[in-house]
Design a protein around this motif. Structure first.
Motif, PDB file in Angstrom:
ATOM      1  N   TYR A 382      34.070 -41.205  11.230  1.00  7.66           N
ATOM      2  CA  TYR A 382      35.165 -41.632  12.097  1.00  7.66           C
ATOM      3  C   TYR A 382      35.070 -40.808  13.383  1.00  7.66           C
ATOM      4  N   VAL A 383      34.747 -41.457  14.482  1.00 10.79           N
ATOM      5  CA  VAL A 383      34.494 -40.724  15.733  1.00 10.79           C
ATOM      6  C   VAL A 383      35.407 -41.168  16.868  1.00 10.79           C
ATOM      7  N   GLU A 384      35.792 -42.438  16.901  1.00 11.02           N
ATOM      8  CA  GLU A 384      36.583 -43.012  17.978  1.00 11.02           C
ATOM      9  C   GLU A 384      36.064 -42.512  19.326  1.00 11.02           C
ATOM     10  N   ASN A 385      36.883 -41.749  20.083  1.00  7.86           N
ATOM     11  CA  ASN A 385      36.459 -41.337  21.426  1.00  7.86           C
ATOM     12  C   ASN A 385      35.787 -39.966  21.458  1.00  7.86           C
ATOM     13  N   SER A 386      35.663 -39.316  20.314  1.00  8.13           N
ATOM     14  CA  SER A 386      35.228 -37.917  20.328  1.00  8.13           C
ATOM     15  C   SER A 386      33.715 -37.735  20.446  1.00  8.13           C
ATOM     16  N   LEU A 506      34.228 -46.125  14.384  1.00  2.88           N
ATOM     17  CA  LEU A 506      33.239 -45.589  13.454  1.00  2.88           C
ATOM     18  C   LEU A 506      31.838 -45.669  14.026  1.00  2.88           C
ATOM     19  N   ILE A 507      30.983 -44.764  13.569  1.00  2.00           N
ATOM     20  CA  ILE A 507      29.552 -44.898  13.794  1.00  2.00           C
ATOM     21  C   ILE A 507      28.879 -44.871  12.433  1.00  2.00           C
ATOM     22  N   GLY A 514      18.417 -46.071  12.522  1.00  4.31           N
ATOM     23  CA  GLY A 514      19.239 -46.629  13.580  1.00  4.31           C
ATOM     24  C   GLY A 514      20.703 -46.248  13.447  1.00  4.31           C
ATOM     25  N   PHE A 515      21.536 -46.997  14.142  1.00  3.77           N
ATOM     26  CA  PHE A 515      22.983 -46.739  14.119  1.00  3.77           C
ATOM     27  C   PHE A 515      23.700 -48.026  14.474  1.00  3.77           C
ATOM     28  N   GLU A 516      24.982 -48.050  14.230  1.00  2.29           N
ATOM     29  CA  GLU A 516      25.820 -49.177  14.618  1.00  2.29           C
ATOM     30  C   GLU A 516      27.233 -48.665  14.879  1.00  2.29           C
ATOM     31  N   GLN A 542      22.378 -53.866  24.802  1.00  4.70           N
ATOM     32  CA  GLN A 542      21.778 -53.971  23.474  1.00  4.70           C
ATOM     33  C   GLN A 542      22.111 -52.769  22.584  1.00  4.70           C
ATOM     34  N   ILE A 543      23.345 -52.328  22.663  1.00  2.61           N
ATOM     35  CA  ILE A 543      23.823 -51.255  21.798  1.00  2.61           C
ATOM     36  C   ILE A 543      24.451 -51.897  20.563  1.00  2.61           C
ATOM     37  N   PRO A 544      23.948 -51.602  19.368  1.00  2.00           N
ATOM     38  CA  PRO A 544      24.439 -52.276  18.153  1.00  2.00           C
ATOM     39  C   PRO A 544      25.938 -52.056  17.953  1.00  2.00           C
ATOM     40  N   HIS A 545      26.652 -53.161  17.702  1.00  2.00           N
ATOM     41  CA  HIS A 545      28.106 -53.060  17.555  1.00  2.00           C
ATOM     42  C   HIS A 545      28.635 -54.256  16.782  1.00  2.00           C
TER      43      HIS A 545
END
Length: 554
Positions: A382-386, A506-507, A514-516, A542-545
């Motif tokens: 859980y990252v939100e804006n941090s 979230l990340i 990879g990541f999303e 092209q940033i996975p989301h």
């Protein structure tokens, strides 16, 4: 974070000394004779008198035309050995005034209801509420009531407070802060970065500049009354605002903010011409937006469309551009001619809906657990804006705290004064562009980890230390490409005031690599505009989301 320390009873006096000494050391040539005399007088006082004066300056008191009022017998300070002697010394050099000649109306608020009833020369109904009681006393023999109230209860009026206002302005850069900032430092709640405060970099460079800032704050204090009074009072106050000083972007922003507030109230009062006149004097949003709306309200669609076109040619930020696209198209459509205007298109982010059992945990935590359990080895934070703000803050730490002229007023700032303004990026453009152009994985890691270890716990407006565990930071730096970091940094820096929020909750780091980024929406929750703009930007780069809609299982 520094270890907490126990404050001495007169810690406030040391902090006051530090403030006025700082200002004298750097701005003595810009202070008036009266302000320098005030400093010399104060420094010549005995410690007890200094303690009492600072105590009274720091308290609100009862406002009056002769200064803040206090009842001497109500003053109790354990660290002041001889309060009576301190009062006498302050009166002798006119930093306090005893029983100043004041209208009775300004003295009555000092006393309790029971004391006011006792002061009346004739009986008054005990059921009277305080405003009615004060009104009744004012209609009686004011001289007798005054003598009764202060006969055994001298009142004190603090003098020369206006000189300290100038010292505060020069130290803090505003009149909203106070010595509490020092207390937080002394208690170990904040540690601040060290940056140079040389004469050439100081924000105030002329007496005229100081006077205009003080005039602005005088007008700001009067604004509340003017806003509730009516059109004439608002326009009169607007005419008194200072013109501004070339190169003083801080003052310019403050004047714009007040003009926007005054103009918006003029709109509500249907004084559209006066409102438009004030908006024309503003260079910050939403001045052009409000002018476009006024033009449509008055039937001038040509001006409204021209304003929208101006915004699109040079938008201050994405929200202003989004307004111009939408409002311009709607206005053009009403005229029957949409040539050159297109309906705004909204990016539809990839979305998924899942039904999950409801638990006492927050919906983001429930969603994160769901994503982790989808495949062995998945990790989700859980990252939100941090996260992205934090990595940016570590990457540009040295640029953020570079000695840009006017950026730092005193040693206790967690950010430069222009941090949340449109001037932040342009003032440091060359340094930012050089840093971003040279960005590669090795350099990013070097800056981030060096600042992470050297600066841990020091206040930075982008870095929330507790939200950046090493495990998260390591994965993010490993999995996210430098192209994606550069794109994220560029958008954040382009408008840090608006773009540092609205990032996904979230990340996800899948086991396969990879990541999303995942925005979580619980039942009934919808995407906000700043979130939608981030998702559109992710698609462009092209940033996975995706958006994960959570419904509760029956």
């Amino acid at each position: 974070m520094a270890d907490p320390i126990e404050l001495t009873p007169d810690y406030y006096l040391s902090n006051f000394h530090a403030l006025v000494d700082f200002v004298m050391a750097r701005y003595a040539n810009l202070l008036s004779d009266a302000e320098r005399f005030f400093y010399d007088q104060f420094r010549g006082l005995t410690p007890d008198s200094q303690r009492l004066y600072v105590r009274l300056l720091s308290r609100k008191g009862v406002p009056s035309s002769r200064g803040a009022l206090f009842r001497q017998h109500k003053l109790r300070y354990s660290e002041i050995a001889d309060l009576t002697a301190a009062v006498d010394e302050l009166i002798a050099i006119e930093l306090l005034q005893r029983n100043p000649s004041l209208p009775l109306a300004e003295i009555l608020p000092l006393f309790t209801k029971s004391e006011l009833f006792a002061s009346s020369p004739e009986p008054l109904p005990k059921s009277l509420k305080r405003p009615d009681l004060e009104h009744a006393l004012l209609e009686l023999d004011c001289a007798q009531i005054r003598r009764t109230l202060i006969r055994e209860e001298p009142c004190l009026a603090v003098q020369a407070a206006e000189h300290f206002e100038t010292f505060k302005l020069l130290f803090f850069g505003n009149l909203n802060q106070d010595l509490t900032d020092y207390v937080l430092r002394d208690l170990g709640l904040f540690r601040y970065e060290q940056y140079p405060l040389e004469q050439a970099q100081l924000p105030f460079q002329s007496r005229a500049q100081i006077e205009q800032h003080l005039c602005y704050y005088d007008c700001l204090r009067e604004a509340e009354c003017a806003l509730t009074a009516g059109v004439d009072e608002i326009t009169t106050l607007a005419a008194r605002l200072p013109a501004g000083i070339e190169g003083d972007s801080t003052l310019h922003r403050r004047l714009d903010r007040l003009r926007l507030t005054l103009a918006r109230q003029l709109e509500r009062l249907d004084a559209l011409g006066d409102a438009d006149h004030l908006y024309r004097q503003c260079s910050h949003p939403p001045a052009r937006e409000r002018r476009a709306r006024i033009a449509v309200a008055t039937g001038d669609t040509t001006t409204a469309l021209a304003l929208c076109a101006d915004i699109l040619a040079a938008p201050h930020h994405e929200a202003e551009r989004a307004f111009a696209e939408s409002f311009g198209y709607r206005t053009a459509k009403k005229t029957g001619c949409t040539d050159g205007w297109m309906a705004p298109r909204r990016h539809r982010a990839p979305a998924e809906t899942v039904a999950l059992p409801q638990t006492p945990e927050r919906v983001e935590t429930i969603a994160a657990n769901h994503l982790v359990h989808q495949a062995p080895g998945n990790q989700c934070f859980y990252v939100e804006n941090s996260l992205f703000n934090g990595v940016l803050g570590l990457f540009i730490w040295d640029i953020l705290f570079a000695p840009v002229p006017g950026a730092f007023f005193n040693p206790f700032q967690m950010a430069p004064s222009d941090f949340r303004t449109p001037d932040f990026y342009p003032q440091r453009r060359a340094a930012f562009e050089q840093r971003l152009a040279a960005l590669d994985r090795d350099e990013l890691n070097e800056y981030v980890w060096r600042h992470y270890r050297e600066k841990w716990g020091i206040a930075n407006p982008l870095v929330h230390w507790e939200a950046l565990p090493e495990s998260l930071l390591s994965l993010a730096l490993e999995r996210i490409s430098t192209e994606h970091w550069r794109a994220l940094f560029r958008r954040l820096l382009s408008d840090i005031a608006h773009h540092r929020s609205g990032l996904p909750d979230l990340i996800l780091f899948p086991a396969a690599g990879g990541f999303e980024l995942v925005e979580v929406k619980g039942p009934g929750d919808r995407l906000q505009q700043n979130q939608q703009r981030w998702l559109t930007y992710f698609a462009q780069h092209q940033i996975p989301h995706r958006v994960l809609h959570v419904e509760w299982q029956p």
